[in-house]
Design a protein around this motif. Structure first.
Motif, mmCIF file in Angstrom:
data_model
loop_
_atom_site.group_PDB
_atom_site.id
_atom_site.type_symbol
_atom_site.label_atom_id
_atom_site.label_comp_id
_atom_site.label_asym_id
_atom_site.label_seq_id
_atom_site.Cartn_x
_atom_site.Cartn_y
_atom_site.Cartn_z
ATOM 1 N N VAL A 111 0.828 -1.199 0.000
ATOM 2 C CA VAL A 111 0.000 0.000 0.000
ATOM 3 C C VAL A 111 0.858 1.242 0.000
ATOM 4 C CG1 VAL A 111 -1.908 1.125 1.193
ATOM 5 C CG2 VAL A 111 -1.567 -1.337 1.420
ATOM 6 N N VAL A 112 0.511 2.236 -0.781
ATOM 7 C CA VAL A 112 1.281 3.474 -0.818
ATOM 8 C C VAL A 112 0.887 4.345 0.356
ATOM 9 C CG1 VAL A 112 1.528 3.420 -3.324
ATOM 10 C CG2 VAL A 112 -0.387 4.624 -2.305
ATOM 11 N N ARG A 127 9.327 -6.471 13.705
ATOM 12 C CA ARG A 127 8.943 -7.679 12.971
ATOM 13 C C ARG A 127 7.506 -7.578 12.508
ATOM 14 N NH1 ARG A 127 8.723 -13.949 15.284
ATOM 15 N NH2 ARG A 127 7.916 -14.879 13.365
ATOM 16 N N VAL A 128 7.258 -7.981 11.246
ATOM 17 C CA VAL A 128 5.914 -8.128 10.702
ATOM 18 C C VAL A 128 5.842 -9.502 10.054
ATOM 19 C CG1 VAL A 128 4.180 -7.264 9.110
ATOM 20 C CG2 VAL A 128 5.689 -5.666 10.273
ATOM 21 N N GLY A 129 5.019 -10.390 10.609
ATOM 22 C CA GLY A 129 4.958 -11.752 10.090
ATOM 23 C C GLY A 129 6.301 -12.443 10.235
ATOM 24 N N ALA A 185 7.374 -1.189 11.607
ATOM 25 C CA ALA A 185 7.126 -1.602 10.235
ATOM 26 C C ALA A 185 5.676 -2.038 10.051
ATOM 27 C CB ALA A 185 8.067 -2.749 9.860
ATOM 28 N N CYS A 186 5.117 -1.716 8.881
ATOM 29 C CA CYS A 186 3.763 -2.127 8.513
ATOM 30 C C CYS A 186 3.801 -2.716 7.107
ATOM 31 C CB CYS A 186 2.803 -0.947 8.572
ATOM 32 S SG CYS A 186 2.607 -0.246 10.229
ATOM 33 N N GLU A 187 2.634 -3.039 6.573
ATOM 34 C CA GLU A 187 2.581 -3.705 5.273
ATOM 35 C C GLU A 187 3.188 -2.866 4.160
ATOM 36 O OE1 GLU A 187 -1.575 -4.452 4.962
ATOM 37 O OE2 GLU A 187 -1.383 -6.528 5.609
#
Length: 347
Positions: A32-33, A273-275, A315-317
């Motif tokens: 996503v922007v 960490r994300v996933g 951090a995010c998607e």
């Protein structure tokens, strides 16, 4: 590289490949922007973001962030406005029952709803035998309305420094001391599946657990002799990730094996960490944001970092949030992976 921990039954598993893959990644991220996070985005609360206890926290409606010696703030994504939440240095804790805010100086604990805070108790260690000016409080986690926290203090009589871990029931205000460790190093620990895992630096860097139901204390991992200088150590639900001078390593809870992930180590505490992706800042020719896949061991250089100083990131998607302590204007920044640019979204 795998190192068996002493005194544990082990299940052998295949080594995972570890390699480094450099290059731009924006075209294949399909993320996503930054514009999707601004304005009226009803899916904002569904974003996958990392971390629990930090000075930046992403909620369903916006982003909380703290600025040293200034206060804590809430950035509302819907109207793009920033509201001051409190005039003190604080740490947020995102739990299953809501977001909490700890006043690091007084120990007062608040539950947070958008820009409103409500006091739910105080995490305080009172003793005539410690030096008050050297006393500090940090939040580990809040589960089932019980706050788990640490107190670092220096004994007036012996000058020895200790770390104590407490549990405070936020309904009854009852406080119990769970354990006391020697030394001035920051407490490294986390609650996983009803157990408090922690690093005991004094006794050969053992990793121990304290069962929060029975209060049994067990040595889980005996760290090898050459793993003494541990800096970053994070206790995730499925593994422990830690850093020494020779690289980044992981240790699974269900085996007694340490596995090396990469030689590239963080240069700051800006780690999240994300996933299965671990993001952190590392020094190459320039400072870069690194993505490390904890399953495959793949390391990717995402972006060069220019013009900003990092102490933390979330951090995010589609990108990551950060505050810049070197920026005289302060505020909250967002870096978008697709556009490849950082913007200040709140002053």
């Amino acid at each position: 590289q795998k190192v068996a921990a002493a005194g544990m039954a082990m299940n052998k598993k295949k080594s995972r490949p570890v390699w480094v893959k450099w290059g731009a990644m924006a075209a294949c991220l399909c993320l996503v922007v930054v514009g999707a996070f601004m304005g009226h985005n009803n899916d904002f609360g569904k974003m996958a973001c990392g971390h629990t206890n930090h000075s930046i926290t992403v909620s369903q409606n916006g982003v909380y962030f703290a600025e040293t010696d200034s206060g804590v703030y809430f950035y509302n994504v819907a109207n793009e406005e920033t509201t001051e939440v409190a005039k003190f240095n604080g740490t947020f804790c995102k739990t299953t029952s809501g977001i909490y805010l700890l006043n690091n100086s007084s120990g007062e604990l608040y539950i947070v709803e958008n820009a409103e805070i409500t006091n739910v108790g105080t995490l305080d260690y009172n003793s005539p035998d410690y030096i008050k000016d050297l006393h500090s409080i940090d939040l580990i986690d809040i589960q089932d309305n019980v706050a788990y926290w640490t107190s670092v203090y220096q004994d007036k009589n012996t000058n020895d420094i200790y770390k104590a871990v407490f549990a405070t029931n936020l309904t009854t205000s009852e406080k119990s001391e769970l354990l006391t460790l020697y030394g001035s190093n920051p407490f490294k620990g986390g609650i996983v599946a009803g157990n408090l895992y922690f690093l005991n630096r004094v006794e050969n860097n053992k990793i121990e657990l304290l069962n929060l139901s029975t209060y049994d204390r067990v040595t889980v991992y005996e760290m090898p002799e050459d793993f003494k200088e541990i800096s970053n150590m994070v206790f995730y639900e499925d593994m422990i990730v830690f850093e020494i001078s020779t690289g980044m390593y992981q240790l699974d809870y269900d085996t007694a094996e340490i596995e090396k992930l990469t030689d590239i180590i963080p240069t700051t505490n800006a780690l999240d960490r994300v996933g299965n992706e671990l993001y952190y800042v590392a020094e190459r020719q320039e400072e870069v944001l690194i993505s490390l896949n904890l399953q495959t061991g793949e390391v990717v250089e995402l972006v060069e970092i220019e013009g900003h100083t990092y102490t933390e990131l979330v951090a995010c998607e589609g990108g990551y949030y950060f505050t810049d302590p070197s920026d005289t204007n302060g505020g909250l920044f967002y870096y978008d992976f697709v556009t490849g640019s950082a913007v200040q979204i709140s002053k």
